[in-house]
Scaffold this motif. Sequence first.
Motif, PDB file in Angstrom:
ATOM      1  N   ALA A   2      18.598  47.342  78.396  1.00 38.74           N
ATOM      2  CA  ALA A   2      17.495  48.122  79.092  1.00 38.74           C
ATOM      3  C   ALA A   2      16.723  46.972  79.799  1.00 38.74           C
ATOM      4  N   ASN A   3      16.425  45.686  79.400  1.00 40.61           N
ATOM      5  CA  ASN A   3      15.503  44.910  80.031  1.00 40.61           C
ATOM      6  C   ASN A   3      16.411  44.007  81.152  1.00 40.61           C
ATOM      7  N   ARG A   4      17.810  43.980  81.040  1.00 37.59           N
ATOM      8  CA  ARG A   4      18.562  43.123  81.972  1.00 37.59           C
ATOM      9  C   ARG A   4      18.656  44.261  83.239  1.00 37.59           C
ATOM     10  N   VAL A   5      18.720  45.556  83.135  1.00 40.92           N
ATOM     11  CA  VAL A   5      18.984  46.499  84.141  1.00 40.92           C
ATOM     12  C   VAL A   5      17.561  46.394  84.716  1.00 40.92           C
ATOM     13  N   ARG A   6      16.299  46.676  84.019  1.00 44.76           N
ATOM     14  CA  ARG A   6      15.193  46.423  84.639  1.00 44.76           C
ATOM     15  C   ARG A   6      14.724  45.213  85.547  1.00 44.76           C
ATOM     16  N   LEU A   7      15.437  44.080  84.868  1.00 43.69           N
ATOM     17  CA  LEU A   7      15.183  43.031  85.844  1.00 43.69           C
ATOM     18  C   LEU A   7      15.946  42.801  87.016  1.00 43.69           C
ATOM     19  N   GLN A   8      17.194  43.288  86.875  1.00 44.09           N
ATOM     20  CA  GLN A   8      18.125  43.446  88.067  1.00 44.09           C
ATOM     21  C   GLN A   8      17.022  44.186  89.057  1.00 44.09           C
ATOM     22  N   ASP A   9      16.735  45.482  88.516  1.00 44.10           N
ATOM     23  CA  ASP A   9      16.203  46.367  89.393  1.00 44.10           C
ATOM     24  C   ASP A   9      14.801  45.680  90.126  1.00 44.10           C
ATOM     25  N   LEU A  10      14.235  44.685  89.313  1.00 44.01           N
ATOM     26  CA  LEU A  10      12.909  44.102  89.951  1.00 44.01           C
ATOM     27  C   LEU A  10      13.424  43.047  91.038  1.00 44.01           C
ATOM     28  N   GLY A  11      14.571  42.733  91.187  1.00 44.32           N
ATOM     29  CA  GLY A  11      15.024  41.969  92.053  1.00 44.32           C
ATOM     30  C   GLY A  11      15.603  40.355  91.609  1.00 44.32           C
ATOM     31  N   VAL A  12      15.594  40.301  90.375  1.00 43.61           N
ATOM     32  CA  VAL A  12      15.858  39.012  89.697  1.00 43.61           C
ATOM     33  C   VAL A  12      17.567  38.733  89.696  1.00 43.61           C
ATOM     34  N   GLU A  13      17.938  37.865  89.889  1.00 40.62           N
ATOM     35  CA  GLU A  13      19.654  37.653  89.856  1.00 40.62           C
ATOM     36  C   GLU A  13      19.784  37.714  88.605  1.00 40.62           C
ATOM     37  N   VAL A  14      20.889  38.426  87.975  1.00 37.09           N
ATOM     38  CA  VAL A  14      21.288  38.677  86.711  1.00 37.09           C
ATOM     39  C   VAL A  14      22.739  38.180  86.420  1.00 37.09           C
ATOM     40  N   MET A  15      23.051  37.389  85.565  1.00 37.84           N
ATOM     41  CA  MET A  15      24.430  37.080  85.050  1.00 37.84           C
ATOM     42  C   MET A  15      24.811  37.635  83.674  1.00 37.84           C
ATOM     43  N   VAL A  16      25.708  38.220  83.553  1.00 38.40           N
ATOM     44  CA  VAL A  16      25.989  38.810  82.368  1.00 38.40           C
ATOM     45  C   VAL A  16      27.300  38.408  81.870  1.00 38.40           C
ATOM     46  N   LEU A  17      27.285  37.811  80.539  1.00 38.59           N
ATOM     47  CA  LEU A  17      28.412  37.052  80.143  1.00 38.59           C
ATOM     48  C   LEU A  17      28.997  37.757  78.834  1.00 38.59           C
ATOM     49  N   ILE A  18      30.351  37.972  79.038  1.00 37.98           N
ATOM     50  CA  ILE A  18      31.215  38.284  77.856  1.00 37.98           C
ATOM     51  C   ILE A  18      31.492  37.057  76.990  1.00 37.98           C
ATOM     52  N   ALA A  19      31.028  37.000  75.983  1.00 36.51           N
ATOM     53  CA  ALA A  19      31.274  35.620  75.161  1.00 36.51           C
ATOM     54  C   ALA A  19      32.364  35.903  74.209  1.00 36.51           C
ATOM     55  N   ASP A  20      33.767  35.775  75.055  1.00 39.53           N
ATOM     56  CA  ASP A  20      34.934  35.828  74.335  1.00 39.53           C
ATOM     57  C   ASP A  20      35.286  34.687  73.393  1.00 39.53           C
ATOM     58  N   TYR A  21      34.889  33.631  73.713  1.00 36.73           N
ATOM     59  CA  TYR A  21      35.302  32.549  73.000  1.00 36.73           C
ATOM     60  C   TYR A  21      34.371  32.468  71.597  1.00 36.73           C
ATOM     61  N   GLN A  22      33.135  33.454  71.738  1.00 38.45           N
ATOM     62  CA  GLN A  22      32.536  33.380  70.387  1.00 38.45           C
ATOM     63  C   GLN A  22      32.903  34.586  69.377  1.00 38.45           C
ATOM     64  N   THR A  23      33.978  35.277  69.822  1.00 39.38           N
ATOM     65  CA  THR A  23      34.785  36.233  68.676  1.00 39.38           C
ATOM     66  C   THR A  23      35.305  35.008  67.912  1.00 39.38           C
ATOM     67  N   ILE A  24      35.988  34.169  68.204  1.00 37.07           N
ATOM     68  CA  ILE A  24      36.741  32.952  67.413  1.00 37.07           C
ATOM     69  C   ILE A  24      35.936  32.200  66.502  1.00 37.07           C
ATOM     70  N   THR A  25      34.572  32.295  66.512  1.00 38.95           N
ATOM     71  CA  THR A  25      33.617  31.715  65.509  1.00 38.95           C
ATOM     72  C   THR A  25      33.972  32.203  64.001  1.00 38.95           C
ATOM     73  N   ASP A  26      34.144  33.536  63.962  1.00 38.11           N
ATOM     74  CA  ASP A  26      34.294  34.020  62.753  1.00 38.11           C
ATOM     75  C   ASP A  26      35.357  35.085  62.356  1.00 38.11           C
ATOM     76  N   ARG A  27      36.484  34.828  63.277  1.00 33.17           N
ATOM     77  CA  ARG A  27      37.838  35.688  63.241  1.00 33.17           C
ATOM     78  C   ARG A  27      38.711  35.280  64.009  1.00 33.17           C
ATOM     79  N   GLU A  28      39.966  35.869  63.938  1.00 34.91           N
ATOM     80  CA  GLU A  28      41.029  35.434  64.960  1.00 34.91           C
ATOM     81  C   GLU A  28      40.838  36.155  66.268  1.00 34.91           C
ATOM     82  N   SER A  29      41.590  35.946  67.229  1.00 33.55           N
ATOM     83  CA  SER A  29      41.336  36.282  68.716  1.00 33.55           C
ATOM     84  C   SER A  29      42.458  37.663  68.273  1.00 33.55           C
TER      85      SER A  29
END
Length: 356
Positions: free
Chosen positions: A53-80
Motif C-alpha cells: 500500500a505504501n509503494r502505491v501511495r508513493l507512486q501516486d505522490l510522484g516518487v519514482e518506484v522500482m519494484v524488484l522480484i527477488a528471484d535469486y533470493q528463492t535459492i537462499t533456502d530452497r531449490e529453484s
Amino acid sequence: MMSSTAPTSREAARVRSRQLEAELHRDPGRFRVLTGDRPTGPLHVGHLFGTLANRVRLQDLGVEVMVLIADYQTITDRESPATLPADVLGIVADYLAVGVDPGRATIFAHSQVEQLNQLMLPFLSLVSVAEVARNPTVKDEFASIGREAMSALMFSYPVHQAADILFCHANLVPVGADQLPHIELTRTIARRFNDRYSPERPYFPEPEGLLSQAPLILGTDGAKMSKSRGNAIALAASEDETARLIRRAKTDPEGQITYEPDRRPEVANLVLLAALCLQRSPEDIAAEVGSGGAASLKRLLTDALNERLRPLRQRRREFADDPAYLRGVLAAGTNRAREIAAATLGDVRELMHNAY
Ligand code: ATP
Ligand code: MG
C-alpha cells in the motif's frame, strides 16, 4: 523467532518514518524507491499493509518506484522450482492488482539484470564476515526453515540486497520491520564505498527504510506472516478460504477484546487488520467488539477483509488471465533496470580503477 529487530531500533525507524512522510509530501522528486519481494508464493495481507500500500501511495505522490522480484533470493533456502515462471507472473499480477502502475513504476526480476548482480563482488569486500553473521533477520529465517546448514547465499543475501537497492541509487525503501537490519547493512556498504572510492563526492546514497503503520503483521499461528511459513492469508485467496484461515487464527483465552499489542499480540493483530480494512482506529474496533470475544472479532475481520480485497481480487483475476501482458510488463521493466545498472556499473568501474 519474532525478534528480527530490537524494539528500540524499530521505534527509531518509526519516528524517522514520520519525518520522511513530511519530506515526501514537500518534495517527492527528491526520492527514488526500491523495494521488492521473493517469488516464493503469492503475496499476502502482510505485504499489502506492510509495504504494498505504501509503494502505491508513493507512486501516486510522484516518487519514482522500482519494484524488484527477488528471484535469486528463492535459492537462499530452497531449490529453484519449475513453478518459478508462474510464481513470478503471479507476483506481477499481485502488483498490478494493488495499483502499481507499469507506466510509471519499473517492475523487474534481478536475475535478468547482470550488471546489478556484479555489484555484489565489490560490496562483499566492504563488509566483514562477523558483520554479516550478526544479522538477526537471517538468523530468524534460518531457524524457521529447519535446515541443518545455511547456504553461503543465505548468509550473504543482505549484501546482494544492498546491490538491489544501490544499483539504482534508491534512497527510500518501504519495508516491513524484518528488513531494517538489511537496510542498516546497505547504509554501511554505501558509506564505506563512498569513503574508499569517492571521498570528495559521495556516489551512493545512504538509503532509509520507510515503515508503514503495520510493520509486522502476524500470521494465523502468531508468528510473522510469511509466504514460506504456511501461516499467510494470500491476497488471491477465495472468500471462503479467507474465512477458514481467520477462524483458525491463534488468539488468547481472555473473553474481552482489547487492543494491547505488547501484552496480547495475536488479538491485537486481528484488531489492527480489521482497523486497516475499515480505516478506523484499532481502539475503536476493540471497543465495538468488546465482550463479543474472539469469535465475533473474527467474523468482523472476515467481512472487512473480504470486502477490502474484493476489487483487488477481481483485478488480479483479470491480469492473471493475460500472461502475455504480464510478460510484457516484466520485459519493459527489465530493459529499464538494465540501462540503469549498466550506467552504475560503468561509474563503479571508473571509481574503483577498473576501467582499462
Ligand atoms: P518468505 O517467507 O519467502 O521470506 P515473506 O512473506 O517474508 O516471504 P518477503 O518476500 O520476504 O515476504 O518480503 C517482502 C516484503 O514484504 C519485505 O519488505 C517485508 O518486510 C514485507 N513483509 C513480509 N511479511 C510481512 C509481514 N508479515 N508484515 C509486514 N511486512 C511484511
Ligand atoms: Mg521474508
